[in-house]
Motif scaffolding. Sequence first.
Motif, PDB file in Angstrom:
ATOM      1  N   THR A   1      74.177 -45.016  55.397  1.00 13.53           N
ATOM      2  CA  THR A   1      72.725 -44.902  55.574  1.00 13.53           C
ATOM      3  C   THR A   1      72.023 -45.436  54.335  1.00 13.53           C
ATOM      4  O   THR A   1      72.691 -45.865  53.377  1.00 13.53           O
ATOM      5  N   LEU A   2      70.722 -45.447  54.337  1.00 11.40           N
ATOM      6  CA  LEU A   2      69.977 -45.905  53.151  1.00 11.40           C
ATOM      7  C   LEU A   2      68.682 -45.139  53.019  1.00 11.40           C
ATOM      8  O   LEU A   2      68.192 -44.534  53.970  1.00 11.40           O
ATOM      9  N   ARG A   3      68.144 -45.160  51.820  1.00 13.31           N
ATOM     10  CA  ARG A   3      66.816 -44.627  51.548  1.00 13.31           C
ATOM     11  C   ARG A   3      66.067 -45.609  50.657  1.00 13.31           C
ATOM     12  O   ARG A   3      66.672 -46.239  49.778  1.00 13.31           O
ATOM     13  N   VAL A   4      64.776 -45.707  50.900  1.00 10.98           N
ATOM     14  CA  VAL A   4      63.910 -46.557  50.075  1.00 10.98           C
ATOM     15  C   VAL A   4      63.488 -45.781  48.830  1.00 10.98           C
ATOM     16  O   VAL A   4      63.055 -44.632  48.946  1.00 10.98           O
ATOM     17  N   VAL A   5      63.648 -46.380  47.660  1.00 17.45           N
ATOM     18  CA  VAL A   5      63.205 -45.744  46.418  1.00 17.45           C
ATOM     19  C   VAL A   5      62.581 -46.787  45.487  1.00 17.45           C
ATOM     20  O   VAL A   5      62.936 -47.967  45.549  1.00 17.45           O
ATOM     21  N   ASN A   6      61.667 -46.350  44.634  1.00 13.88           N
ATOM     22  CA  ASN A   6      61.219 -47.249  43.561  1.00 13.88           C
ATOM     23  C   ASN A   6      62.109 -47.030  42.357  1.00 13.88           C
ATOM     24  O   ASN A   6      62.568 -45.919  42.099  1.00 13.88           O
TER      25      ASN A   6
ATOM     26  N   PHE B   1      66.711 -44.590  39.405  1.00 10.52           N
ATOM     27  CA  PHE B   1      65.627 -44.107  40.267  1.00 10.52           C
ATOM     28  C   PHE B   1      65.617 -42.584  40.260  1.00 10.52           C
ATOM     29  O   PHE B   1      66.582 -41.943  39.855  1.00 10.52           O
ATOM     30  N   ARG B   2      64.504 -42.020  40.714  1.00 10.66           N
ATOM     31  CA  ARG B   2      64.376 -40.562  40.822  1.00 10.66           C
ATOM     32  C   ARG B   2      64.486 -40.161  42.279  1.00 10.66           C
ATOM     33  O   ARG B   2      64.129 -40.927  43.180  1.00 10.66           O
ATOM     34  N   THR B   3      64.935 -38.952  42.499  1.00 11.40           N
ATOM     35  CA  THR B   3      65.060 -38.489  43.877  1.00 11.40           C
ATOM     36  C   THR B   3      64.952 -36.967  43.940  1.00 11.40           C
ATOM     37  O   THR B   3      64.983 -36.276  42.928  1.00 11.40           O
ATOM     38  N   HIS B   4      64.804 -36.470  45.145  1.00 13.36           N
ATOM     39  CA  HIS B   4      64.721 -35.026  45.393  1.00 13.36           C
ATOM     40  C   HIS B   4      66.098 -34.418  45.131  1.00 13.36           C
ATOM     41  O   HIS B   4      67.088 -34.877  45.691  1.00 13.36           O
ATOM     42  N   PRO B   5      66.169 -33.382  44.292  1.00 12.42           N
ATOM     43  CA  PRO B   5      67.478 -32.818  43.947  1.00 12.42           C
ATOM     44  C   PRO B   5      68.191 -32.179  45.143  1.00 12.42           C
ATOM     45  O   PRO B   5      69.409 -31.961  45.081  1.00 12.42           O
ATOM     46  N   ALA B   6      67.447 -31.883  46.223  1.00 14.12           N
ATOM     47  CA  ALA B   6      68.096 -31.315  47.416  1.00 14.12           C
ATOM     48  C   ALA B   6      67.914 -32.231  48.620  1.00 14.12           C
ATOM     49  O   ALA B   6      68.021 -31.798  49.765  1.00 14.12           O
TER      50      ALA B   6
END
Lengths: 144, 144
Positions: free
Chosen positions: B45-50, B60-65
């Motif tokens: 799968t993938l997720r878009v991040v800056n 990149f930063r992301t939600h820890p959960a």
Amino acid sequence: MGPESAREDEGEPRHTRELPSAEALRLLAGASYGRIVFTLDATPTLRVVNHVVDDGRIVFRTHPAGGIAAGLAPFENAVVAFEADQIDAATRLGWTAIATGPARPVTDVDELVKYTRLLAPWAAGPRHAVIAIEPRTVTGMRLE
Amino acid sequence: MGPESAREDEGEPRHTRELPSAEALRLLAGASYGRIVFTLDATPTLRVVNHVVDDGRIVFRTHPAGGIAAGLAPFENAVVAFEADQIDAATRLGWTAIATGPARPVTDVDELVKYTRLLAPWAAGPRHAVIAIEPRTVTGMRLE
């Protein structure tokens, strides 16, 4: 304060809203191209392809000896993802949609003829393998 | 014949040229956002991040959960891909670049402070997990 406020507003994180499945699939169908996400040599990867959504399936053409074919060949009905997005880098508004489901080579001759007509590959080279993804789940997010 | 030729030309598949690794990384670094490609629940799968590229690493930063953290948590140094592209749907010209390598949570406090300052998340919500990808390979393609 005007320009400064505008800059500050641009820097504000956008609210994200989950999209209903039907809307996410409609956005995928309307996108000019998308990204097939699969596993190649035990590593997750993706390739950009132009696609159509037909009868609920996501269909695209690819090189019969290329990376996508190599990634899918070891499995029957390998589960893959297909993603499209449209996000404005300046306003940071837009959407992303992702469908997940099994991918299968299209082998029916009538279907091959149909999709070969419907899909003009953007990249040069042989692209006579036709792959169809049957979405089991379609999710999406809007940045607003 | 003018408009007809133009239409025919638009329909012509584009020549694809492989990009040198350094140019592909430069394009990734210049992109406003990209896509982290990973495995979640045994499904690609993938997720878009800056993101930023700093000292050769993609950060990149992301939600820890969130989904990315859940996909990476079971593994130390899970190998992931990071992709960006810019393709004009009208001219069908553009590029795609993809880096592959292990992803690790950033835990050094000075680095966390640095990247939290450098990276303003585009999407609302807690984004205090910081992930760094160490590219082992970077490939790219130009449609021209």
